[in-house]
Structures are given as C-alpha cells and as structure tokens.
Write a protein that holds these residues in place. Structure first.
Motif, short mmCIF file in Angstrom:
data_model
loop_
_atom_site.label_atom_id
_atom_site.label_comp_id
_atom_site.label_asym_id
_atom_site.label_seq_id
_atom_site.Cartn_x
_atom_site.Cartn_y
_atom_site.Cartn_z
N ARG A 1 4.14 -2.36 -1.62
CA ARG A 1 3.14 -2.04 -1.44
C ARG A 1 3.43 -0.76 -0.46
NH1 ARG A 1 -0.14 -5.04 -4.95
NH2 ARG A 1 -1.87 -4.38 -3.11
N GLN A 2 2.99 -1.12 0.85
CA GLN A 2 2.58 -1.10 1.83
C GLN A 2 4.59 0.18 2.35
OE1 GLN A 2 0.78 -2.99 5.13
NE2 GLN A 2 1.76 -1.50 7.09
N LEU A 3 4.91 -1.39 2.31
CA LEU A 3 6.71 -0.64 2.53
C LEU A 3 7.21 0.36 1.86
CD1 LEU A 3 8.03 -4.03 3.27
CD2 LEU A 3 8.05 -1.35 4.79
N GLN A 4 6.89 0.30 0.22
CA GLN A 4 6.86 1.23 -0.55
C GLN A 4 6.84 2.49 -0.53
OE1 GLN A 4 5.44 -0.75 -4.60
NE2 GLN A 4 7.95 -0.23 -4.96
N GLN A 5 5.63 2.80 0.63
CA GLN A 5 4.98 4.27 0.47
C GLN A 5 5.59 4.24 2.14
OE1 GLN A 5 0.71 3.03 -0.01
NE2 GLN A 5 1.29 2.12 -2.47
N ALA A 6 5.83 3.32 2.58
CA ALA A 6 6.41 4.14 4.18
C ALA A 6 7.51 5.12 4.30
CB ALA A 6 6.74 2.54 5.23
N ALA A 7 7.29 5.91 5.23
CA ALA A 7 8.09 6.77 5.18
C ALA A 7 9.93 6.46 5.06
CB ALA A 7 8.49 7.58 6.68
N PRO A 8 11.12 7.18 4.76
CA PRO A 8 12.13 7.20 4.70
C PRO A 8 12.75 6.58 5.11
CG PRO A 8 11.52 9.59 4.13
CD PRO A 8 10.62 8.91 4.75
N LEU B 1 14.62 -6.85 3.15
CA LEU B 1 13.61 -7.06 2.58
C LEU B 1 12.84 -6.85 1.49
CD1 LEU B 1 11.11 -8.77 3.84
CD2 LEU B 1 10.39 -6.83 5.09
N LEU B 2 12.85 -5.20 1.42
CA LEU B 2 11.73 -4.81 -0.18
C LEU B 2 12.36 -5.76 -1.05
CD1 LEU B 2 11.85 -0.97 1.30
CD2 LEU B 2 9.95 -2.38 -0.29
N GLY B 3 14.04 -5.43 -0.66
CA GLY B 3 14.83 -6.13 -1.86
C GLY B 3 14.08 -7.74 -2.30
N GLN B 4 13.80 -8.94 -1.35
CA GLN B 4 13.24 -10.01 -1.18
C GLN B 4 12.15 -9.86 -1.96
OE1 GLN B 4 13.69 -11.07 3.21
NE2 GLN B 4 15.27 -12.41 2.51
N LEU B 5 10.86 -8.71 -1.67
CA LEU B 5 9.75 -9.10 -1.70
C LEU B 5 9.84 -8.67 -3.12
CD1 LEU B 5 7.80 -6.55 0.78
CD2 LEU B 5 7.59 -9.68 0.44
N ALA B 6 10.95 -7.49 -3.64
CA ALA B 6 11.37 -7.47 -5.22
C ALA B 6 11.35 -8.45 -6.08
CB ALA B 6 11.52 -6.18 -5.68
N GLU B 7 12.67 -9.44 -5.82
CA GLU B 7 12.36 -10.48 -6.57
C GLU B 7 11.61 -11.55 -6.24
OE1 GLU B 7 16.67 -12.80 -6.41
OE2 GLU B 7 17.35 -11.52 -4.39
N MET B 8 11.12 -11.62 -4.86
CA MET B 8 10.12 -12.57 -4.89
C MET B 8 8.48 -12.68 -6.42
SD MET B 8 9.04 -13.12 -1.04
CE MET B 8 10.27 -14.00 -0.07
N GLN B 9 8.49 -10.91 -6.42
CA GLN B 9 7.15 -10.81 -8.05
C GLN B 9 8.93 -10.62 -9.07
OE1 GLN B 9 4.74 -7.66 -5.67
NE2 GLN B 9 6.20 -7.70 -4.19
N HIS B 10 9.80 -10.86 -9.52
CA HIS B 10 10.77 -10.96 -10.11
C HIS B 10 10.66 -9.24 -10.89
CE1 HIS B 10 9.76 -15.19 -10.46
NE2 HIS B 10 8.33 -14.91 -10.46
N ARG B 11 10.84 -8.72 -9.47
CA ARG B 11 10.97 -7.05 -9.96
C ARG B 11 12.46 -7.31 -10.36
NH1 ARG B 11 6.25 -3.82 -9.39
NH2 ARG B 11 4.69 -4.91 -9.39
N ASP B 12 13.84 -7.88 -10.78
CA ASP B 12 14.89 -7.64 -10.53
C ASP B 12 16.01 -6.23 -10.89
OD1 ASP B 12 13.80 -10.62 -10.16
OD2 ASP B 12 15.41 -10.75 -12.41
N ALA B 13 15.01 -5.55 -11.10
CA ALA B 13 16.05 -3.92 -11.55
C ALA B 13 15.93 -3.59 -10.11
CB ALA B 13 15.14 -3.09 -11.99
N GLU B 14 14.39 -3.77 -9.78
CA GLU B 14 13.82 -3.40 -8.57
C GLU B 14 15.10 -3.34 -7.09
OE1 GLU B 14 9.87 -2.91 -7.58
OE2 GLU B 14 9.17 -2.58 -9.45
N ALA B 15 14.56 -4.88 -6.98
CA ALA B 15 15.34 -5.51 -6.33
C ALA B 15 16.48 -4.81 -5.99
CB ALA B 15 15.76 -6.49 -6.57
N LEU B 16 17.64 -5.73 -7.03
CA LEU B 16 18.33 -4.45 -6.95
C LEU B 16 18.89 -3.18 -6.53
CD1 LEU B 16 20.28 -5.60 -10.40
CD2 LEU B 16 21.78 -5.49 -8.48
#
Length: 585
Positions: free
Chosen positions: A321-328, A337-352
């Motif tokens: 969440r912190q990285l999602q809200q960070a500056a562009p 890293l965001l993709g890896q974190l999304a994968e770990m939380q089974h958010r596959d579409a977001e990870a892609l």
C-alpha cells in the motif's frame, strides 16, 4: 497483453592513441608547351625543378603511427609483450611524454627491466610529472624486491599532493607480486599522521589493509577515521562492518547506534544497521528501523525480504500500500518489487500490470517478463505466455543464460499442457545453447518419458547421471522410467533404492519404489509403499498406481475408492483415464 521488450546491447569503445600527422605532397602536372613552326627545330625540354625529387617514406620501425597502431592492436588482444615492444619503438621516435609513459608502464608490466629503464629515462627527459614518475619507479622497485627504493618512491608520490596520489599508491600495492611486502609498505606509509583530509582515502587504505590480511591495521585506521571525521556516516559504516566481520557484534552495534543518532536520515547507514540486526535474529528491530525515514529501492527491497522471511503478510500488505501511494517516480523505480508484492498477495492481474511497467533498462526487465509468462499461464492464457516467451527468445539471442531460462520456462509450460513434443523441442533448443545442462537434461528426459519415448528419456537420464552421479532426482527418474517400461528391473530397483536411502520420506520416491516392486511381482511391498506415498502426497499419479496394484491384488473395491479420490482431485488425469481403459477394456 504484456509489452514486448527489445534486447539491449552495448558498444565497445575504441582505444584512443596518439596519432602523428602525415604530410601529403601533391605535384602539379606540367602544362604542355604551345606548338612551334615545323621549320624550326624543337629545343630540348628544360628539366622540371621537382622532376627528380624523391619523397622519403619511413620503414615500419620508424613509422610512429604504425607503431602506435600496432601497440594498441596488441593491447586489444591482451598481448602485453608485443604492445610493450611496439610502444618502445614508438617512444624512441616520439617527443610525446604520454607515449614514453605508456612504454614505461608496459615494460614494467612484462618485467623487461632494460626496456623499463630506457623508457623511464626517456619519459623523464620529456618532462614527466613527479607523481606518476614516482609511481612507475615504485612499481619497478617492487618488481625487483627493492623495498627501500619502493618506500622512497611511494613517499615521493604521497608527498606530492597530487589529487590522485593515494589512489595511485593503492594501485601500486595491489599490483605488487609480494603481498607481504605490499602490506609492510602500507602500514609504514599509510598512517593516520600521513593520510590526507579525505575520508575516502582513509576508507580505501583500511579496506586495502583488510584485503592484504592486516586486519588489526585496517581496524585501527577505521577507528581513527571516526575520530578524524566524526560527522561522516561512511566511516562509521565501514568500521562497524569491520568489527562485525571480526566477531565484535557488540562493538558494531555501538558504532551504528552512535551513527544513526547523528545521521538518522542516512539511508545506507540504516540499511547496514538493519542488515546486522537481521543477521543477529532481530528482524522486528530491523523492520522498525527501516519503516521510518527516507526510503529508496534498497530499503523497500530489504523490508520486503524481512517480511517474507518472517511470513508477515500484514507487513507485506502495508509495504504494498505504501508503494502504491508513493510518487510516480518511486513507483516506476520499484515496479518489479510492486509486481512481486502483488503476486505474494495473489493479485495476479495487478502483478501483471506492474511487471508491464518495468522499463527496458531496468535490471529486472528480464525477470519481469519471465514472471509475466508464468502469470499468463496461470490465468489460462497459454498462447499469450508462449508468444511472450518466443519474443524473449528473439530478444536475448546473444545472452545464453537468459535464453536458457526462457526456453526452459517455455518447455515447462508445454509440459503443464501435456504438449510433450513442443516441450521436447524447447528443451532441445535450450540444450543447443547450454549443452549438458543438468536441469535441461532432466526436464527433457521427463518430457520424453511422458511422451512414451523411453529410449531417449533413458539416454538423457544416463547422461545426467554421468555428469552428476549423486543426483537423487535423476536416479529416481531413470529407475521409474525403466520400471514403468518393465525393463532392466534389477537396475531400476537399485537406482530407486539409492534415492530412497537418501530421501526416505519423499512421496515421489516412495511411489517409484512401490511401482518397481509391483513390476517385480512383490505386490504386498508395492501396496505398502504406494499407500504411504498416497497418504503423504495425495498426488493423482500416485493414487492411480496404488489403485492399479490393489486391482491386481483383487481388491477391486479398494481400487475403485482410490480411483474415485483421484477423479475428484484431478478430473483430467491422463494416467487415470488410460489405466481405467486398460483394467476395464
């Protein structure tokens, strides 16, 4: 669809060399004289002033440009001896001190004492600066084992106040053939009293001392640097790392606590401190230290690693969440890293989506594409996965390691699809790039075996065991393949027995052992081993094997119960379907 990334390539820079100018002499053609009357005799033509002029062309040994080019070409081949010879000739006909300097350094490098002495004399006569001349003479003295002369020249070098003096001093000692001699000179000359007011020089000398095995000296200089530069976080970091490396964890923590109190926003300092805390088993303190203050890619990465190590899903979610809200810009820098974190939380579409934002110049670009292919396959988009991997295979043709990984993943996806011919083809292409790779041989052997091509499967497994005789998986795979084909059963039993002794609780190996016992006619032993494997693993193929052996024992009801369990577990299990057809024709 995931974007296709182009391959990246670099360009080697040409070496620069001193070129001599050449003079081209052009001669104008003589104009034809006007015709005279025929009655008058034609006078003899007057000789042209330049008609008999000879333009001298130097031979190769006296052609400066030719010698410089030959020297540089030899350097390009790392042929130092030839380069030294050509630069020695160039030096003799050049008034450029840089040519003489290069000749001297090459002669020293190839241990040609006479040529080095001539080059040093020539260089000095052309106006060599004191610092580089002292550096070269120190190198020559060290090459001769003349410690007093080397010390004298190194003192001249370090007293010269040249901006690169201490860097050059370190280079001389690093290149010395006698490291004990170099260490002695380091301790004698690089003392806190003589070192300059530059913390980087102190750190470099301490590090050099550590490299040369003078750990006490290295620690003394590091500790003195803290006194000399109390506001510099880098000296605290290095001294703490030295203490930790020498087993003084308490001292390292004390220094890092002092440093973070003075520079709480220093990112590198916090990273080192957090790493040491984690190594000491205090991940909670490490996380707390990193959670606050400025962040960069390294702090985010370490925070993620700590959360994964502790299986702290809440910390992973908070970091995401912190990285999602960070500056562009921060998000772009940490897209992988965001993709890896999304994968770990089974958010596959977001990870892609995050992996698709990893730039071509990002060091994780290849890994992002590889993970994208895995996720596409998991979503049932195998065509897209193969298309992406095919493009990657084109993009990384000149990078064998990446090419191997792309082909291997392509093959493994084909294996999941039970498209064994395509899997074999992908494994074979990868083996052409990386011959005799154990992982690829094992994968292709499995693909051959799954396709019912026993002979090539056996060849691959045997090749793998020649490369790695103690490979447990290869022993088990070869043994099972032989047993499944009902051939060479004594060898199969021996191979699987070896694997079973190494990993007695492995369900896959217990399955192989049960299957070979079945082939040997030992039905009770087979049922016992297969039942334990089925209870431990609940793998569809193991269940099919157990059901078949029970059926052969006459326990059709027990066999049917196992087959029903396999059908619920894996409705499309090919082994189940073929076995049922065979048992109930």
């Amino acid at each position: 669809m995931v974007s296709v990334r182009s391959g990246r390539c670099g360009f080697k820079q040409m070496r620069h060399f001193t070129a001599a100018a050449t003079l081209m002499l052009g001669l104008a053609a003589c104009a034809q004289a006007p015709l005279r009357p025929a009655a008058r005799p034609t006078p003899a033509a007057a000789p042209q002033p330049l008609a008999h002029m000879v333009v001298a062309t130097p031979d190769a040994d006296h052609d400066l440009l030719a010698q410089l080019m030959a020297g540089e070409m030899a350097l390009g081949r790392t042929d130092l001896k030839s380069a030294a010879l050509h630069y020695g000739k160039a030096m003799a006909i050049s008034n450029d001190p840089e040519v003489a300097e290069r000749a001297a350094m090459l002669a020293i490098a190839v241990h040609d004492d006479d040529a080095a002495s001539r080059a040093l004399a020539r260089w000095q006569s052309l106006g060599a600066k004191p610092a580089p001349m002292a550096q070269a003479r120190a190198q020559l003295a060290l090459d001769h084992g003349d410690t007093p002369e080397a010390q004298h020249q190194l003192q001249i070098l370090t007293d010269s106040h040249d901006k690169n003096a201490w860097r050059d001093f370190g280079q001389v000692l690093v290149a010395a053939r006698d490291q004990a001699q170099a260490a002695q000179l380091l301790e004698t000359l690089a003392t806190p009293q003589r070192l300059p007011a530059d913390p980087q020089a102190w750190l470099a000398m301490s590090e050099l001392g550590d490299k040369l095995g003078r750990h006490a000296y290295a620690q003394r200089v590091a500790d003195a640097a803290i006194v000399r530069f109390p506001g510099n976080a880098e000296v605290y970091v290095w001294s703490a790392q030295m203490k930790a490396g020498n087993g003084d964890t308490k001292g390292a923590f004390a220094l890092l606590q002092q440093a973070t109190a003075k520079s709480p926003d220093n990112v590198r300092l916090r990273l080192v401190y957090a790493s040491l805390l984690s190594q000491s088993g205090d991940d909670a303190a490490a996380m707390k230290l990193l959670d606050h203050g400025p962040q960069d890619a390294d702090t985010y990465q370490l925070r993620a690693a700590l959360a994964v190590h502790d299986k702290d899903s809440k910390a992973l979610s908070a970091l995401y969440r912190q990285l999602q809200q960070a500056a562009p810009g921060v998000r772009a820098q940490n897209a992988f890293l965001l993709g890896q974190l999304a994968e770990m939380q089974h958010r596959d579409a977001e990870a892609l989506a995050w992996y698709d934002q990893v730039g071509d110049d990002d060091p994780h670009a290849f890994d992002a594409d590889l993970r994208s292919a895995v996720l596409l396959q998991a979503q049932g988009k195998s065509t897209d996965a193969h298309e992406l991997l095919g493009q990657m295979e084109m993009d990384y043709l000149d990078q064998p390691n990446q090419l191997r990984q792309a082909w291997q993943l392509d093959a493994e996806i084909y294996m999941q699809e039970q498209n064994y011919p395509q899997a074999i083809s992908a494994f074979t292409r990868a083996l052409q790039v990386v011959p005799n790779d154990p992982g690829l041989l094992y994968g292709r052997g499995l693909a051959y075996a799954s396709a019912g091509q026993v002979d090539p499967a056996v060849r691959d497994f045997r090749s793998l065991l020649k490369l790695k005789p103690d490979d447990i998986d290869a022993s088990n795979a070869l043994g099972f393949t032989l047993a499944d084909a009902n051939r060479d059963l004594p060898e199969a039993e021996q191979l699987i027995g070896r694997a079973r002794a190494a990993r007695p609780n492995d369900p896959a190996i217990a399955d192989s052992w049960g299957w070979v016992q079945y082939r040997l006619g030992h039905l009770d032993q087979a049922v016992q081993s297969l039942r334990s494997a089925w209870q431990a693993g609940k793998d569809g193929d193991i269940g099919v094997h157990l059901g078949e052996v029970l059926w052969e024992q006459g326990d059709h009801r027990g066999a049917q119960q196992v087959f029903d369990a396999v059908r619920k577990l894996d409705p499309h299990n090919a082994s189940l379907q073929s076995t049922l057809k065979r048992l109930n024709p």
